[in-house]
Design a protein around this motif. Structure first.
Motif, PDB file in Angstrom:
ATOM      1  N   TRP A  19       1.993  -8.253  -1.476  1.00  0.00           N
ATOM      2  CA  TRP A  19       1.874  -8.612  -2.699  1.00  0.00           C
ATOM      3  C   TRP A  19       0.774  -8.678  -3.337  1.00  0.00           C
ATOM      4  O   TRP A  19      -0.267  -8.414  -2.670  1.00  0.00           O
ATOM      5  N   LEU A  20       0.236  -9.721  -4.410  1.00  0.00           N
ATOM      6  CA  LEU A  20      -1.094  -9.452  -4.874  1.00  0.00           C
ATOM      7  C   LEU A  20      -1.442 -11.039  -4.854  1.00  0.00           C
ATOM      8  O   LEU A  20      -0.343 -11.468  -6.044  1.00  0.00           O
ATOM      9  N   GLU A  21      -2.263 -10.930  -4.829  1.00  0.00           N
ATOM     10  CA  GLU A  21      -2.950 -12.502  -4.891  1.00  0.00           C
ATOM     11  C   GLU A  21      -3.923 -12.758  -5.660  1.00  0.00           C
ATOM     12  O   GLU A  21      -4.707 -11.946  -6.314  1.00  0.00           O
ATOM     13  N   GLY A  22      -3.769 -13.790  -6.338  1.00  0.00           N
ATOM     14  CA  GLY A  22      -4.909 -13.936  -7.564  1.00  0.00           C
ATOM     15  C   GLY A  22      -6.680 -14.371  -7.177  1.00  0.00           C
ATOM     16  O   GLY A  22      -6.404 -14.017  -6.059  1.00  0.00           O
ATOM     17  N   GLU A  23      -7.127 -13.800  -8.179  1.00  0.00           N
ATOM     18  CA  GLU A  23      -8.489 -14.180  -7.515  1.00  0.00           C
ATOM     19  C   GLU A  23      -9.209 -15.560  -7.213  1.00  0.00           C
ATOM     20  O   GLU A  23     -10.026 -15.520  -6.484  1.00  0.00           O
ATOM     21  N   LEU A  30       1.831 -12.566  -6.821  1.00  0.00           N
ATOM     22  CA  LEU A  30       2.824 -11.224  -7.292  1.00  0.00           C
ATOM     23  C   LEU A  30       3.406 -10.015  -7.048  1.00  0.00           C
ATOM     24  O   LEU A  30       2.193  -9.907  -5.696  1.00  0.00           O
ATOM     25  N   PRO A  31       4.984  -9.600  -6.908  1.00  0.00           N
ATOM     26  CA  PRO A  31       4.724  -8.911  -5.960  1.00  0.00           C
ATOM     27  C   PRO A  31       4.036  -7.142  -6.643  1.00  0.00           C
ATOM     28  O   PRO A  31       4.134  -6.797  -7.042  1.00  0.00           O
ATOM     29  N   LEU A  32       3.972  -6.678  -5.605  1.00  0.00           N
ATOM     30  CA  LEU A  32       3.358  -5.256  -5.175  1.00  0.00           C
ATOM     31  C   LEU A  32       4.263  -4.356  -6.256  1.00  0.00           C
ATOM     32  O   LEU A  32       5.491  -4.352  -5.880  1.00  0.00           O
ATOM     33  N   PRO A  33       3.563  -3.479  -7.158  1.00  0.00           N
ATOM     34  CA  PRO A  33       4.722  -2.701  -8.358  1.00  0.00           C
ATOM     35  C   PRO A  33       4.942  -1.775  -6.809  1.00  0.00           C
ATOM     36  O   PRO A  33       4.246  -0.924  -6.311  1.00  0.00           O
ATOM     37  N   GLU A  34       6.059  -1.467  -7.212  1.00  0.00           N
ATOM     38  CA  GLU A  34       6.793  -0.092  -6.574  1.00  0.00           C
ATOM     39  C   GLU A  34       6.003   0.982  -6.377  1.00  0.00           C
ATOM     40  O   GLU A  34       5.849   1.235  -7.546  1.00  0.00           O
ATOM     41  N   GLY A  35       6.062   1.824  -5.264  1.00  0.00           N
ATOM     42  CA  GLY A  35       5.408   3.216  -5.476  1.00  0.00           C
ATOM     43  C   GLY A  35       3.561   3.017  -4.700  1.00  0.00           C
ATOM     44  O   GLY A  35       3.081   3.860  -5.197  1.00  0.00           O
ATOM     45  N   TRP A  36       3.034   1.247  -4.682  1.00  0.00           N
ATOM     46  CA  TRP A  36       2.331   1.138  -4.005  1.00  0.00           C
ATOM     47  C   TRP A  36       1.862   1.191  -2.909  1.00  0.00           C
ATOM     48  O   TRP A  36       0.769   0.238  -2.368  1.00  0.00           O
ATOM     49  N   ASP A  37       2.916   0.988  -1.778  1.00  0.00           N
ATOM     50  CA  ASP A  37       3.081   0.630  -0.757  1.00  0.00           C
ATOM     51  C   ASP A  37       1.521   0.852  -0.318  1.00  0.00           C
ATOM     52  O   ASP A  37       1.084   0.588   1.405  1.00  0.00           O
ATOM     53  N   GLY A  38       0.934   2.212   0.129  1.00  0.00           N
ATOM     54  CA  GLY A  38       0.472   2.887   0.741  1.00  0.00           C
ATOM     55  C   GLY A  38      -1.206   2.721   0.413  1.00  0.00           C
ATOM     56  O   GLY A  38      -2.701   3.180   1.156  1.00  0.00           O
ATOM     57  N   LEU A  39      -1.477   1.758  -0.804  1.00  0.00           N
ATOM     58  CA  LEU A  39      -2.546   1.257  -0.732  1.00  0.00           C
ATOM     59  C   LEU A  39      -3.200   0.740   0.929  1.00  0.00           C
ATOM     60  O   LEU A  39      -3.082  -0.149   1.657  1.00  0.00           O
ATOM     61  N   ALA A  40      -4.340   1.429   0.903  1.00  0.00           N
ATOM     62  CA  ALA A  40      -5.751   0.708   2.137  1.00  0.00           C
ATOM     63  C   ALA A  40      -6.899  -0.365   1.719  1.00  0.00           C
ATOM     64  O   ALA A  40      -6.323  -0.900   2.943  1.00  0.00           O
ATOM     65  N   SER A  41      -7.046  -0.592   0.671  1.00  0.00           N
ATOM     66  CA  SER A  41      -7.895  -0.864   0.215  1.00  0.00           C
ATOM     67  C   SER A  41      -6.929  -2.130   0.450  1.00  0.00           C
ATOM     68  O   SER A  41      -6.480  -2.700  -0.195  1.00  0.00           O
ATOM     69  N   PRO A  42      -8.445  -3.853   0.841  1.00  0.00           N
ATOM     70  CA  PRO A  42      -7.764  -4.875   1.024  1.00  0.00           C
ATOM     71  C   PRO A  42      -7.537  -5.843  -1.109  1.00  0.00           C
ATOM     72  O   PRO A  42      -7.192  -6.577  -1.052  1.00  0.00           O
ATOM     73  N   PHE A  43      -8.627  -4.945  -1.471  1.00  0.00           N
ATOM     74  CA  PHE A  43      -8.547  -5.466  -3.139  1.00  0.00           C
ATOM     75  C   PHE A  43      -8.461  -4.260  -4.177  1.00  0.00           C
ATOM     76  O   PHE A  43      -8.720  -3.048  -3.597  1.00  0.00           O
ATOM     77  N   VAL A  44      -7.543  -5.110  -4.778  1.00  0.00           N
ATOM     78  CA  VAL A  44      -6.912  -4.207  -5.732  1.00  0.00           C
ATOM     79  C   VAL A  44      -7.755  -4.798  -8.037  1.00  0.00           C
ATOM     80  O   VAL A  44      -7.390  -5.486  -7.554  1.00  0.00           O
ATOM     81  N   GLY A  45      -6.986  -3.492  -8.450  1.00  0.00           N
ATOM     82  CA  GLY A  45      -7.880  -3.881  -9.835  1.00  0.00           C
ATOM     83  C   GLY A  45      -7.007  -3.418 -11.021  1.00  0.00           C
ATOM     84  O   GLY A  45      -6.348  -2.249 -10.502  1.00  0.00           O
ATOM     85  N   ALA A  46      -6.868  -3.826 -11.951  1.00  0.00           N
ATOM     86  CA  ALA A  46      -5.989  -3.349 -13.112  1.00  0.00           C
ATOM     87  C   ALA A  46      -6.670  -3.812 -14.606  1.00  0.00           C
ATOM     88  O   ALA A  46      -6.971  -4.743 -14.588  1.00  0.00           O
ATOM     89  N   ARG A  47      -7.379  -2.571 -15.143  1.00  0.00           N
ATOM     90  CA  ARG A  47      -7.838  -3.103 -16.369  1.00  0.00           C
ATOM     91  C   ARG A  47      -6.549  -3.475 -17.398  1.00  0.00           C
ATOM     92  O   ARG A  47      -5.456  -2.958 -16.955  1.00  0.00           O
ATOM     93  N   PRO A  48      -7.182  -4.712 -17.481  1.00  0.00           N
ATOM     94  CA  PRO A  48      -6.258  -4.936 -18.809  1.00  0.00           C
ATOM     95  C   PRO A  48      -5.496  -4.006 -19.712  1.00  0.00           C
ATOM     96  O   PRO A  48      -3.638  -4.236 -20.000  1.00  0.00           O
TER      97      PRO A  48
END
Length: 115
Positions: A19-23, A30-48
Protein backbone atom coordinates in the motif's frame (compact mmCIF):
# COMPACT_ATOMS: atom_id res chain seq x y z
CA UNK A 1 8.81 19.21 -6.29
CA UNK A 2 7.20 21.01 -9.21
CA UNK A 3 4.11 23.14 -9.44
CA UNK A 4 1.66 21.94 -8.39
CA UNK A 5 3.74 19.83 -5.98
CA UNK A 6 4.09 16.12 -6.58
CA UNK A 7 2.33 13.70 -4.21
CA UNK A 8 4.88 11.66 -2.26
CA UNK A 9 3.95 8.30 -0.77
CA UNK A 10 5.87 5.72 1.26
CA UNK A 11 5.56 2.26 -0.28
CA UNK A 12 4.90 -0.27 2.48
CA UNK A 13 4.68 -4.03 2.12
CA UNK A 14 3.17 -6.41 4.61
CA UNK A 15 1.44 -9.74 4.96
CA UNK A 16 -1.78 -8.24 3.62
CA UNK A 17 -0.19 -6.81 0.46
CA UNK A 18 1.33 -3.49 -0.54
CA UNK A 19 0.00 0.00 0.00
CA UNK A 20 0.90 3.67 -0.25
CA UNK A 21 1.12 5.65 2.97
CA UNK A 22 0.63 9.40 3.13
CA UNK A 23 3.36 12.03 3.49
CA UNK A 24 2.62 12.50 7.19
CA UNK A 25 2.94 9.62 9.69
CA UNK A 26 -0.39 8.07 10.67
CA UNK A 27 -2.18 9.79 7.80
CA UNK A 28 -3.68 6.64 6.30
CA UNK A 29 -2.96 4.35 3.40
CA UNK A 30 -4.08 3.62 -0.13
CA UNK A 31 -3.97 0.31 -1.97
CA UNK A 32 -1.07 0.05 -4.40
CA UNK A 33 -2.52 0.27 -7.93
CA UNK A 34 -2.40 -2.97 -9.94
CA UNK A 35 0.76 -3.63 -11.89
CA UNK A 36 3.09 -1.77 -9.52
CA UNK A 37 4.17 -4.65 -7.24
CA UNK A 38 7.67 -4.61 -8.77
CA UNK A 39 8.59 -1.19 -7.39
CA UNK A 40 11.83 -1.39 -5.41
CA UNK A 41 11.98 2.18 -4.08
CA UNK A 42 10.54 2.82 -0.60
CA UNK A 43 9.10 6.13 -1.85
CA UNK A 44 7.01 6.86 -4.93
CA UNK A 45 5.63 10.05 -6.37
CA UNK A 46 2.54 10.81 -8.43
CA UNK A 47 2.23 14.09 -10.32
CA UNK A 48 -1.23 15.63 -9.81
CA UNK A 49 -1.88 15.41 -13.57
CA UNK A 50 -1.36 11.62 -13.35
CA UNK A 51 -4.37 11.23 -11.06
CA UNK A 52 -7.79 11.19 -12.73
CA UNK A 53 -10.71 12.79 -10.91
CA UNK A 54 -14.31 11.83 -11.56
CA UNK A 55 -17.58 12.71 -9.86
CA UNK A 56 -19.20 9.66 -8.26
CA UNK A 57 -17.93 6.06 -8.02
CA UNK A 58 -15.37 4.25 -10.15
CA UNK A 59 -12.07 4.61 -8.26
CA UNK A 60 -10.77 5.38 -4.79
CA UNK A 61 -13.43 7.29 -2.87
CA UNK A 62 -12.23 10.75 -1.85
CA UNK A 63 -13.57 14.09 -0.63
CA UNK A 64 -12.54 17.47 -2.03
CA UNK A 65 -11.06 19.60 0.79
CA UNK A 66 -10.01 22.56 -1.35
CA UNK A 67 -10.08 23.64 -4.99
CA UNK A 68 -7.19 25.88 -6.07
CA UNK A 69 -7.76 27.53 -9.47
CA UNK A 70 -4.67 28.04 -11.65
CA UNK A 71 -6.19 29.53 -14.79
CA UNK A 72 -7.06 26.70 -17.18
CA UNK A 73 -6.49 24.03 -14.51
CA UNK A 74 -7.50 23.50 -10.90
CA UNK A 75 -5.65 21.58 -8.20
CA UNK A 76 -8.01 19.56 -6.07
CA UNK A 77 -6.75 18.88 -2.57
CA UNK A 78 -8.55 15.67 -1.62
CA UNK A 79 -8.69 13.32 1.35
CA UNK A 80 -8.71 9.66 0.34
CA UNK A 81 -8.77 6.97 3.06
CA UNK A 82 -7.08 9.44 5.40
CA UNK A 83 -4.37 10.37 2.87
CA UNK A 84 -4.00 13.85 1.39
CA UNK A 85 -3.85 13.68 -2.42
CA UNK A 86 -3.45 16.50 -4.95
CA UNK A 87 -5.01 15.95 -8.38
CA UNK A 88 -5.21 18.22 -11.41
CA UNK A 89 -8.54 18.84 -13.11
CA UNK A 90 -9.80 21.21 -15.75
CA UNK A 91 -10.81 24.55 -14.23
CA UNK A 92 -14.06 24.15 -16.17
CA UNK A 93 -14.95 21.07 -14.14
CA UNK A 94 -17.23 22.00 -11.27
CA UNK A 95 -15.83 20.43 -8.09
CA UNK A 96 -16.80 21.94 -4.75
CA UNK A 97 -15.42 21.64 -1.22
CA UNK A 98 -16.94 18.60 0.50
CA UNK A 99 -17.85 16.90 -2.78
CA UNK A 100 -17.37 13.15 -3.11
CA UNK A 101 -15.12 12.19 -6.03
CA UNK A 102 -13.30 9.12 -7.30
CA UNK A 103 -9.52 9.12 -7.85
CA UNK A 104 -7.63 6.80 -10.20
CA UNK A 105 -3.89 6.62 -10.85
CA UNK A 106 -3.24 6.74 -14.61
CA UNK A 107 -1.12 3.90 -16.07
CA UNK A 108 2.53 4.86 -15.65
CA UNK A 109 1.57 7.51 -13.13
CA UNK A 110 3.79 6.37 -10.24
CA UNK A 111 7.42 7.52 -10.16
CA UNK A 112 10.00 5.64 -8.05
CA UNK A 113 11.90 8.10 -5.83
CA UNK A 114 15.29 7.66 -4.18
CA UNK A 115 15.57 7.71 -0.40
Amino acid sequence: VGEPPINIFRLTRGGGGSWLEGERPGEGRLPLPEGWDGLASPFVGARPEQIEVAAGPGGLAATVEECEFLGRDAVLHCRCQGVGVRALASAGAAFAKGEAVALRFKPGGLIPLAE
